[in-house]
Design an enzyme around this catalytic site. Sequence first.
Site, PDB file in Angstrom:
ATOM      1  N   ALA A   1      31.570  21.255  40.029  1.00 38.52           N
ATOM      2  CA  ALA A   1      31.438  20.423  41.237  1.00 38.52           C
ATOM      3  C   ALA A   1      31.436  21.356  42.449  1.00 38.52           C
ATOM      4  CB  ALA A   1      32.558  19.377  41.321  1.00 38.52           C
TER       5      ALA A   1
ATOM      6  N   HIS B   1      33.151  27.373  47.027  1.00 34.84           N
ATOM      7  CA  HIS B   1      32.865  28.179  45.834  1.00 34.84           C
ATOM      8  C   HIS B   1      31.765  29.203  46.131  1.00 34.84           C
ATOM      9  CE1 HIS B   1      34.284  24.259  43.948  1.00 34.84           C
ATOM     10  NE2 HIS B   1      35.141  25.125  43.467  1.00 34.84           N
TER      11      HIS B   1
ATOM     12  N   GLN C   1      45.381  21.820  32.420  1.00 37.92           N
ATOM     13  CA  GLN C   1      46.031  21.895  33.735  1.00 37.92           C
ATOM     14  C   GLN C   1      46.115  20.548  34.423  1.00 37.92           C
ATOM     15  OE1 GLN C   1      42.941  24.664  35.262  1.00 37.92           O
ATOM     16  NE2 GLN C   1      43.149  23.538  37.179  1.00 37.92           N
TER      17      GLN C   1
END
Length: 282
Positions: A28, A33, A62
């Site tokens: 995503a 990023h 996680q």
Amino acid sequence: MGVRIVRTVKELHGEIGAGSVFVPTMGALHEGHASLMRIARQEARRRGGAKCIVSVFVNPTQFTENDDLAAYPRTLEADLIVCEREGVDAVFVPGVEEVYPRGVQVRVPSLPNVATEPGLEDRCRPGHFAGVCQVVLRLFEMVRPAAAVFGEKDWQQLQVVRAMVKQEGLGIEIVPGPTVRDADGLALSSRNVRLGLDERRAALVLNRALVRAGRTADPAIAEGSMRDELASSAVEVEYAVIRDAETLGPVEGSRTCRALVAVRVGKVRLIDNARWPMNRMG
Ligand code: AMP
């Protein structure tokens, strides 16, 4: 042509070898990023032309009870376009069995203290950093990078990874990337797409709280002003604190400090942080 996609360790080693600069992500992908990829490419050049690898893997271990793994956005096609545009050498997209051949259980070395500092992520997401350390160690083992880039957006995570690399003697350089924000100050996050219009407006209070805290050099006053600011908006506060920037313990003769906030806006959990005290966003 398209960017090179690699799905197994075997392919990865045939293609890249050790010594790369690595950007682990859960996909995503957004401009935050992309900025890490640019930092990675710079770092790769500095290292005499090392390869630059991005991983896209939504790590099940996680996610905690309070998080919704199924609701995590998955946009691989668009992610590959971002990676290609940023000129990375390969995108590693492993399946769950490739990452966890012995099954999806959390197995980790002893967690660094910074992972369990009271009143922070561990309280709100117990077990989260065990999963993060597990996947980062496993990805490091698979990719064998010389350096890896992590965002300051997840400040505690950055410190946990640094501490773990030191503790385990991995010799991988951890390079931090500054938080990328929208023009109105909201830190970019893959979770932002889940915010409704009113929720997005309410979420701007995180940045306002950090800016307000940064104007005073007294930690207690700064925490109070963050709480006041957050109370003015329709968010549920998880924490709003000033901590030592490295240990995330209490501020006591700390060299550098950080203001950290976590809230829930509707169903979406958002975190943010900034250098403290500050003259500008850090
Ligand atoms: P994620 O895919 O959300 O697990 O994040 C992958 C990496 O991107 C982590 O190192 C994050 O800290 C980093 N990251 C996420 N959001 C931002 C942002 N707004 N600016 C800079 N880095 C970010």
